[in-house]
Write an enzyme that holds these catalytic residues in place. Structure first.
Site, mmCIF file in Angstrom:
data_model
loop_
_atom_site.group_PDB
_atom_site.id
_atom_site.type_symbol
_atom_site.label_atom_id
_atom_site.label_comp_id
_atom_site.label_asym_id
_atom_site.label_seq_id
_atom_site.Cartn_x
_atom_site.Cartn_y
_atom_site.Cartn_z
ATOM 1 N N THR A 131 -4.309 1.513 -3.224
ATOM 2 C CA THR A 131 -5.274 2.602 -3.424
ATOM 3 C C THR A 131 -6.603 2.199 -2.791
ATOM 4 O O THR A 131 -7.285 1.289 -3.270
ATOM 5 C CB THR A 131 -5.500 2.888 -4.925
ATOM 6 O OG1 THR A 131 -4.247 3.196 -5.533
ATOM 7 C CG2 THR A 131 -6.474 4.051 -5.111
ATOM 8 N N LYS A 206 -5.061 10.594 -3.793
ATOM 9 C CA LYS A 206 -4.912 9.554 -4.817
ATOM 10 C C LYS A 206 -6.211 9.407 -5.630
ATOM 11 O O LYS A 206 -6.181 9.274 -6.853
ATOM 12 C CB LYS A 206 -4.527 8.233 -4.144
ATOM 13 C CG LYS A 206 -4.469 7.028 -5.058
ATOM 14 C CD LYS A 206 -3.416 7.155 -6.137
ATOM 15 C CE LYS A 206 -3.523 5.999 -7.140
ATOM 16 N NZ LYS A 206 -2.764 6.255 -8.357
ATOM 17 N N LYS A 274 -12.723 0.804 -9.884
ATOM 18 C CA LYS A 274 -12.783 0.862 -8.404
ATOM 19 C C LYS A 274 -12.466 2.280 -7.923
ATOM 20 O O LYS A 274 -13.149 2.832 -7.058
ATOM 21 C CB LYS A 274 -11.792 -0.166 -7.842
ATOM 22 C CG LYS A 274 -11.539 -0.156 -6.354
ATOM 23 C CD LYS A 274 -10.204 0.461 -5.956
ATOM 24 C CE LYS A 274 -8.986 -0.161 -6.546
ATOM 25 N NZ LYS A 274 -7.717 0.499 -6.171
HETATM 26 N N1 NDP Z 1 -1.155 -1.040 -11.803
HETATM 27 C C1 NDP Z 1 -1.041 0.269 -11.662
HETATM 28 O O1 NDP Z 1 -0.689 0.992 -12.622
HETATM 29 C C2 NDP Z 1 -1.294 0.937 -10.360
HETATM 30 C C3 NDP Z 1 -2.047 0.344 -9.362
HETATM 31 N N2 NDP Z 1 -2.266 1.026 -8.192
HETATM 32 C C4 NDP Z 1 -3.040 0.440 -7.113
HETATM 33 O O2 NDP Z 1 -2.172 -0.471 -6.455
HETATM 34 C C5 NDP Z 1 -2.903 -1.610 -5.985
HETATM 35 C C6 NDP Z 1 -2.322 -2.863 -6.604
HETATM 36 O O3 NDP Z 1 -2.384 -2.733 -8.004
HETATM 37 P P1 NDP Z 1 -1.751 -3.820 -8.985
HETATM 38 O O4 NDP Z 1 -0.467 -4.301 -8.472
HETATM 39 O O5 NDP Z 1 -1.836 -3.217 -10.327
HETATM 40 O O6 NDP Z 1 -2.850 -4.952 -8.874
HETATM 41 P P2 NDP Z 1 -2.771 -6.521 -9.137
HETATM 42 O O7 NDP Z 1 -4.177 -6.906 -9.434
HETATM 43 O O8 NDP Z 1 -1.695 -6.853 -10.114
HETATM 44 O O9 NDP Z 1 -2.329 -7.107 -7.713
HETATM 45 C C7 NDP Z 1 -3.223 -7.143 -6.649
HETATM 46 C C8 NDP Z 1 -2.565 -7.784 -5.443
HETATM 47 O O10 NDP Z 1 -3.565 -7.897 -4.415
HETATM 48 C C9 NDP Z 1 -3.617 -9.274 -3.986
HETATM 49 N N3 NDP Z 1 -4.961 -9.623 -3.532
HETATM 50 C C10 NDP Z 1 -6.143 -9.408 -4.171
HETATM 51 N N4 NDP Z 1 -7.166 -9.831 -3.418
HETATM 52 C C11 NDP Z 1 -6.630 -10.362 -2.291
HETATM 53 C C12 NDP Z 1 -7.177 -10.947 -1.118
HETATM 54 N N5 NDP Z 1 -8.499 -11.085 -0.955
HETATM 55 N N6 NDP Z 1 -6.327 -11.349 -0.164
HETATM 56 C C13 NDP Z 1 -4.987 -11.204 -0.310
HETATM 57 N N7 NDP Z 1 -4.401 -10.645 -1.378
HETATM 58 C C14 NDP Z 1 -5.222 -10.225 -2.362
HETATM 59 C C15 NDP Z 1 -3.198 -10.067 -5.205
HETATM 60 O O11 NDP Z 1 -2.828 -11.356 -4.830
HETATM 61 P P3 NDP Z 1 -2.854 -12.583 -5.890
HETATM 62 O O12 NDP Z 1 -1.552 -12.504 -6.622
HETATM 63 O O13 NDP Z 1 -3.002 -13.779 -5.074
HETATM 64 O O14 NDP Z 1 -4.041 -12.339 -6.796
HETATM 65 C C16 NDP Z 1 -2.052 -9.207 -5.699
HETATM 66 O O15 NDP Z 1 -0.899 -9.408 -4.932
HETATM 67 C C17 NDP Z 1 -4.353 -1.330 -6.346
HETATM 68 O O16 NDP Z 1 -4.979 -0.729 -5.238
HETATM 69 C C18 NDP Z 1 -4.254 -0.358 -7.510
HETATM 70 O O17 NDP Z 1 -5.405 0.448 -7.622
HETATM 71 C C19 NDP Z 1 -1.711 2.250 -7.948
HETATM 72 C C20 NDP Z 1 -0.951 2.864 -8.883
HETATM 73 C C21 NDP Z 1 -0.724 2.266 -10.187
HETATM 74 O O1 SSN Z 2 -3.467 4.102 -9.954
HETATM 75 C C1 SSN Z 2 -2.880 4.041 -11.043
HETATM 76 C C2 SSN Z 2 -2.176 5.187 -11.559
HETATM 77 C C3 SSN Z 2 -1.530 4.959 -12.868
HETATM 78 C C4 SSN Z 2 -0.662 6.143 -13.211
HETATM 79 O O2 SSN Z 2 -0.492 7.058 -12.396
HETATM 80 O O3 SSN Z 2 -0.121 6.118 -14.334
#
Ligand code: NDP
Ligand code: SSN
Length: 328
Positions: A131, A206, A274
């Protein structure tokens, strides 16, 4: 034979529509109209890990990378390959997905040193499912396409459980032929997909969805606290809401644990904040006033300052409780 499964497919171009069609590829991306080739996956956090896992379980040849190497281990146990940098993943795969935390990390992984763009070439594709805002997505798209590769943005609606269950909603935009090429992969990870037009439209959609969600959660939190204060059982409020016109899975799912002040992380609060920050900037770009979202954003900022950034975003209720304490 694979089971038939109803899937929603967004129509192309302007004014995308939801068209339901039968897909026979729910458990296997290969076969007629399916994807044959190597799939890369960068970013194995809460969302990326189950998405990559579902691709592996569906029989895809998947290569993974994550900044924190140890998070690759469960995927390697399932049969994934490993490469030591995003560039190496991209050069060894036909299509690479990226699921990163925020605009900064998405740009770094795609365009930085040893980033995915360095491994891209004509015939390859990059699908960013993080996102981010439209400007970030366009920047990443520019780097990727300058190598001759194709770019698709495909942020997702749906959280940890839908990611585990392969029931995400993809909001895609960019290269339509890449969209068609990876459709069977999206269908492994999701229940529906929309193609919304040029790069930026998926990101915009989104952010609009998540700004509504963030404000809803604040309003729900206020209701839970007020009900308790006037002597009602907040669990009964959750039940009443679940039966009426404002019923939402989010309230039924998170309400009972919020009442117990428990916030097991599905969607980290820092990511919700964010998204509100980015939505406010999107609204500003078209001089649209979104005062409810602005107020909600302030509460998520307070919650972050209370050390709740990595808790579920429903922990925003703690910011309201803290305000109450201050007012005593
Ligand atoms: N969780 C949710 O319900 C949802 C999340 N999203 C979106 O999806 C994305 C991921 O979310 P989510 O999986 O929950 O987040 P997490 O915080 O669990 O994972 C984030 C990922 O990004 C990596 N990362 C962060 N900073 C860096 C960097 N500087 N360089 C390289 N890798 C990096 C992390 O690596 P490391 O493991 O090393 O920290 C990890 O793999 C976000 O944009 C979020 O807004 C969208 C829908 C639903
Ligand atoms: O970006 C996060 C979305 C979470 C959801 O759709 O439930």
């Amino acid at each position: 034979a694979p089971a038939l499964r109803l899937r929603g497919c967004g129509g192309g171009g302007r004014g995308a529509r939801l068209v339901f069609s039968c897909s026979a590829s729910s458990s296997s991306p290969s076969g007629e109209g399916g994807f044959s080739g190597k799939v890369g996956f960068l970013g194995l956090g809460i969302m990326g890990a189950p998405m990559a896992s579902n691709l592996i379980k569906a029989g895809c040849d998947v290569t993974v990378w994550n900044r924190t190497r140890s998070k690759c281990d469960p995927l390697l146990s399932l049969g994934a390959n490993y490469e030591p940098s995003p560039a190496d993943v991209a050069s060894s795969c036909d299509v690479t997905f990226a699921m990163l935390a925020d605009p900064e990390s998405a740009v770094e992984v795609a365009c930085g040193a040893n980033g995915a763009a360095e491994g891209m070439a004509p015939g390859k594709g990059y699908v960013d499912v993080s996102t981010v805002d439209a400007a970030t997505s366009k920047l990443i798209g520019k780097h990727i396409t300058s190598t001759g590769a194709s770019f698709l943005e495909a942020p997702v609606s749906g959280s940890k459980k839908p990611a585990e269950d392969g029931l995400l909603i993809f909001l895609t935009a960019g290269d339509e032929s890449l969209y068609n090429r990876v459709a069977s992969l999206l269908d492994v990870m999701g229940k529906s997909r929309f193609f919304l037009g040029d790069v930026g439209k998926g990101a915009d959609m989104k952010l609009v969805v998540n700004m509504v969600m963030g404000s809803m959660m604040v309003s729900f939190s206020e209701g839970l606290l007020l009900s308790e204060k006037v002597g009602l059982d907040p669990n009964t409020l959750v039940e009443v809401i679940s039966q009426g016109a404002i019923s939402a899975p989010m309230f039924s799912l998170k309400g009972p644990s919020m009442v117990k002040a428990a916030y097991p992380t599905a969607f980290p609060l820092k990511h919700q904040q964010k998204d509100l920050r980015l939505a406010l900037s999107l609204a500003e770009s078209v001089s649209q006033s979104i005062p409810t979202v602005a107020a909600a954003n302030e509460l998520y900022k307070v919650a972050k300052s209370l050390g709740l950034a990595d808790q579920d975003f429903s922990a925003v209720i703690e910011a309201l409780k803290a305000k109450e304490e201050q007012n005593k």
